[in-house]
Every structure is written in C-alpha cells, then in structure tokens.
Design a protein around this motif. Structure first.
Motif: not given
Length: 256
Positions: A64-75
């Motif tokens: 819940r503390n990750l940004s959208e940019r970080m979530k895009m990178f994880l994918g």
C-alpha cells in the motif's frame, strides 16, 4: 508538494537499484553452487543469501506504500524475468485528437473506451498492460502530439501481435506512416548488457518522466494500469517480501 514527490521518486529509484543489485548477487551465489535459477527464485531468501544482500524481505515497504511508478516497474520486471515483457508505443490519429478537443470530452476516457472495445473483440480483456499518455517533449517544456507509451505482459507472442492489432484499430485511423516511424510499435523487451542493472529501469523511467506535469486535455489522470497487471505486480511484490504464509495464491507464480 513537488519536493515531496521528488523525494519519494528518488527513494524508490534508489530502492530499485538496490533490489536489482541484490538479484544479481543471488544469481552469482547460486551459479557458484551449481544451482539453476528459475524466474522469480531470486526474489526471496529461501536459500539464505541475506547475509550478502542489502535488503531482507521484511525490510521492504508494504504494497500500500508503493507508488504507481513502482507498481508499473514490478510488472515490467516480472515480464522481463519470464520473457513476456512487450513495451509499446502508439501514436494517436490527429482526427481523433481534434475531435476530442473540439467536443471537450476527456482524452483518457476516450482512449480507454476505444482500446477496451478492440481488446474485447480479440478476446484480450484479461491481458495485463499499462500505459502513460505522453503530451510533452522529453524536457517537459513544450507540447507534443499525444501518444501512448506502455507495457504489455504476453505469455504468447501471438497475444503481442493481437495487442498490436488492437492498438492500430483503436488509435491509428487515418494516421500515415512517417518514414521509418511506425504508428504503433510493440517489441519484446530485452536486457541491455552495456547498461547493467540500470538498464532494467530505463523504460519505466522514460515513460513516466512527465507524468507529474498537468495538461488540461488529460485532466488529473494520464496513467492507466489494468487490474490484471496490478494483480501480477502485487504477487511479484509478495514474493519479494516473502509473504507466502499470508498470500497462498503467490505459490503458483513462484514456481512458474
């Protein structure tokens, strides 16, 4: 707000670099022991390599503390590990853009609706993908023709081809080919060895470079991340944080 945003981005950028360095450390250790690394196996410390890495799983931020940019990178990172990552760029027909501007309808709503309709026709509704609508030059100081930069995760190259067809049907319209430049480009992601671990983050950094800049045509949102993409990124992060006891569903992903 700008200082806070820049601070968060810088911390996440540093974290990504450290995570990728840890991945390479684990790979080298396993290679030294003659072990074969499977995709996602470097994301947890089941082999007790934490004495040699910068981060232990429990030290990583919660989802819940990750940004959208970080979530895009994880994918994106998961797609690269499995060989399923397909970065894409799609230019928008000037006719569509002019129509949306003339009637005052939202760019994001029109883009989402047109692409969703074409994906449904090709039975790709559950395909994991994300994109950013770019409307500024690289420096961010001037406007440019609106276009999409994004990431699709395709476990079959045929899906990537069909996704390209969907993009063309949704956005190209009367847009003409400009020399060697293609209206829609979908290519398999690859690792640039010259850039080392830094090369892994370049695409997400590039497509999100101007995401914080306001454009009245786009409103407050210019990022789209599908539910299926979010689900994969969430599971990938759960593996990195070693949440197996709390997230039983990630076990299947861990052994892919």
């Amino acid at each position: 707000m700008k200082q806070e945003r820049d601070s968060i981005a810088e911390k996440e950028r540093a974290l990504l670099g450290e995570l990728l360095t840890d991945d390479e450390t684990r790979r080298r250790i396993r290679t030294g022991y003659g072990e074969v690394s499977h995709p996602t196996s470097v994301w947890n410390d089941c082999d007790q390599t934490w004495d040699h890495t910068k981060h232990a799983p429990y030290e990583l931020p919660e989802w819940r503390n990750l940004s959208e940019r970080m979530k895009m990178f994880l994918g994106f990172d998961l797609g690269m590990e499995l060989g399923w990552c397909f970065p894409f760029t799609a230019n928008l027909s000037p006719t569509y853009v002019e129509t949306w501007e003339a009637n005052g309808s939202g760019f994001m709503a029109n883009i989402d609706q047109r692409l969703r309709r074409e994906l449904m026709k090709l039975e790709l509704c559950k395909l994991p993908f994300c994109y950013v609508v770019e409307s500024r030059t690289r420096s961010g100081k001037a406007r440019c023709k609106p276009h999409l930069h994004g990431i699709a995760i395709c476990d079959d190259p045929l899906k990537a081809t069909k996704f390209k067809v969907a993009l063309e049907h949704a956005f190209v319209g009367d847009l003409k080919r400009n020399g060697r430049r293609r209206s829609v480009k979908v290519d398999r992601g690859y690792q640039c060895s010259k850039l080392g671990v830094e090369g892994r983050v370049r695409w997400v950094e590039y497509i999100t470079k101007n995401v914080h800049l306001y454009d009245e045509r786009l409103g407050r949102r210019r990022v789209y991340i599908s539910h299926s993409y979010i689900a994969l990124a969430r599971e990938a992060w759960a593996i990195r944080r070693d949440e197996f006891a709390l997230e039983p569903s990630v076990r299947a992903l861990a052994i892919l």
